[in-house]
Design an enzyme around this catalytic site. Sequence first.
Site, mmCIF file in Angstrom:
data_model
loop_
_atom_site.group_PDB
_atom_site.id
_atom_site.type_symbol
_atom_site.label_atom_id
_atom_site.label_comp_id
_atom_site.label_asym_id
_atom_site.label_seq_id
_atom_site.Cartn_x
_atom_site.Cartn_y
_atom_site.Cartn_z
ATOM 1 N N CYS A 156 -9.146 -0.529 6.437
ATOM 2 C CA CYS A 156 -7.862 0.048 6.821
ATOM 3 C C CYS A 156 -7.814 0.201 8.335
ATOM 4 O O CYS A 156 -8.678 0.862 8.921
ATOM 5 C CB CYS A 156 -7.670 1.400 6.145
ATOM 6 S SG CYS A 156 -6.165 2.250 6.637
ATOM 7 N N GLN A 161 -7.825 18.722 10.852
ATOM 8 C CA GLN A 161 -6.839 17.741 11.289
ATOM 9 C C GLN A 161 -7.443 16.336 11.273
ATOM 10 O O GLN A 161 -8.581 16.126 11.680
ATOM 11 C CB GLN A 161 -6.327 18.090 12.681
ATOM 12 C CG GLN A 161 -5.469 19.345 12.731
ATOM 13 C CD GLN A 161 -4.034 19.097 12.251
ATOM 14 O OE1 GLN A 161 -3.707 18.033 11.740
ATOM 15 N NE2 GLN A 161 -3.194 20.091 12.404
ATOM 16 N N CYS A 176 4.729 20.223 10.533
ATOM 17 C CA CYS A 176 4.500 18.848 10.092
ATOM 18 C C CYS A 176 5.738 18.287 9.398
ATOM 19 O O CYS A 176 5.682 17.203 8.814
ATOM 20 C CB CYS A 176 3.285 18.762 9.168
ATOM 21 S SG CYS A 176 3.428 19.781 7.672
ATOM 22 N N ASP A 222 1.579 27.692 11.329
ATOM 23 C CA ASP A 222 1.354 26.265 11.086
ATOM 24 C C ASP A 222 1.425 26.074 9.566
ATOM 25 O O ASP A 222 0.404 25.892 8.903
ATOM 26 C CB ASP A 222 -0.004 25.833 11.647
ATOM 27 C CG ASP A 222 -0.252 24.335 11.485
ATOM 28 O OD1 ASP A 222 0.673 23.615 11.065
ATOM 29 O OD2 ASP A 222 -1.377 23.883 11.763
ATOM 30 N N CYS A 254 0.800 -1.234 0.000
ATOM 31 C CA CYS A 254 0.000 0.000 0.000
ATOM 32 C C CYS A 254 0.829 1.279 0.000
ATOM 33 O O CYS A 254 0.600 2.182 -0.801
ATOM 34 C CB CYS A 254 -0.937 -0.015 1.202
ATOM 35 S SG CYS A 254 -1.639 1.569 1.638
ATOM 36 N N CYS A 261 1.234 3.534 5.060
ATOM 37 C CA CYS A 261 1.996 3.494 6.317
ATOM 38 C C CYS A 261 3.422 3.045 6.008
ATOM 39 O O CYS A 261 3.653 2.305 5.054
ATOM 40 C CB CYS A 261 1.367 2.514 7.307
ATOM 41 S SG CYS A 261 -0.291 2.961 7.865
#
Length: 466
Positions: A172, A296, A421, A394, A91, A94
């Site tokens: 998932c 978020q 991030c 941000d 996938c 992750c």
Amino acid sequence: MNKKYTGKKGTYVQLKIGQEILLTIKRIGINGEGIGYYKRKAVFVPGALPEEVVEVKITKVQSTFAEGRVKKIKQASDLRQAPSCPVYNECGGCQMQHMTYEGQLKAKEDIVRGAFEKYTDIGELPLRPILGMEEPWSYRNKAQLQAGTQGDRIITGLYAADSHQLIDIGDCPIQHPETNEMIAAAREVLELLSIPVYNERKRTGVIRTIIARVGFETGEQQLILVTAEEKLPRKKEIITELRMRLPKLTSINQNINKQKTSLIFGDKTETLWGKETIDESLGDVKFSLSPRAFFQLNPAQTLKLYNSAREAAGLTGEELVVDAYCGVGTISLWLAPDAKRVRGIEVIPEAIEDAKRNAEKSGIANAEFYVGKAEELLPKWVKQGERPDVVVVDPPRVGCDKALLDAVLKAKPKRFVYVSCNPSTLARDVAHLLKEYRLEWVQPVDMFPHTSHVESVASLIYKGSK
């Protein structure tokens, strides 16, 4: 014999594609790959873990680094585990499911620490322990999956890494169960009614992407079908079938994207049934989320992230706060109850309209929102005698615009709060500010367990503050 290459930073062995080497992995890289060193040359190996000894086949060679794939694990790490997801290796969504969660958290701390070692001269980084999750599964409130076909079946999923092969994703494990149910129901209805899926190569068909979002606090559900044309066949039947299968469904929407592009959304969105927005809340702050609105993805960790930002702001109720990348006003509205005034700045007009609605919905009267660039509005306000006490940013993964950082250095707010991030651009931007600011602390937050991503809050204090 291996040839050697002499570069600016030293001499490196010249590896060859296809060459097999034995490697000890030292650390995890920013994309979740293992990093080892072969005669001083860095070798990046996806799937390898720190302290493992692996046989590696070289797949790519550059002057100062190489990439390879694991051929055999000679000595496995105690951190290695079997991934929970059956399509984890294909996938690409992750990158760290093969690592224990405790190991992931340590690796993410090391990623942040490594970024600051690379970009700054700070000796001992004031790094706080990362804030993880007690239950690091089922945390995502939004699923965004491409549609495709496999034989006669409609499939939905993500593209495999470095390819255009669509990997079919069912349940998932990092998605909220209801988003999985919504995607499955949409796929079933489209297949039942023979709605054609978009073929990118032939530029035929209708359905490009299916997006499902759920409000963790409100339970409201929003479904968006992204189509390649305005006409959606059998629209009424689609709505009826979806409502039969999904009794909690609050909103069904169609977004039209006719362009040959990798961007998900087009410019036009139509509500087919139900509310134009769904409601969600974070603490006492309420939000209306339109289909394209950013919010978020992990609400539980967002509270920890924003509480860290509030701590860094050090508010007493007397401050003027400027939120330089305010989006739909999430951080602005989180800080407003503890500040005298908050001014949010955003270049996207629709986001500013959402921010104003969210302020009204939450009963917050001391937050104002402006369309524009912070690097232009901030100096203008300072010139008018409106100097901020706190500036919060941000930014996207590319970090802050240098013009904004220079504007902050000229405005000299007492506190600068950086919500990031991307550890690399965070460290780079902090390095630019250190001439006038002191780094008080950095707080990593694990917003996306089982991926390589890590968010951080950095608290900086103006050196000239009393």
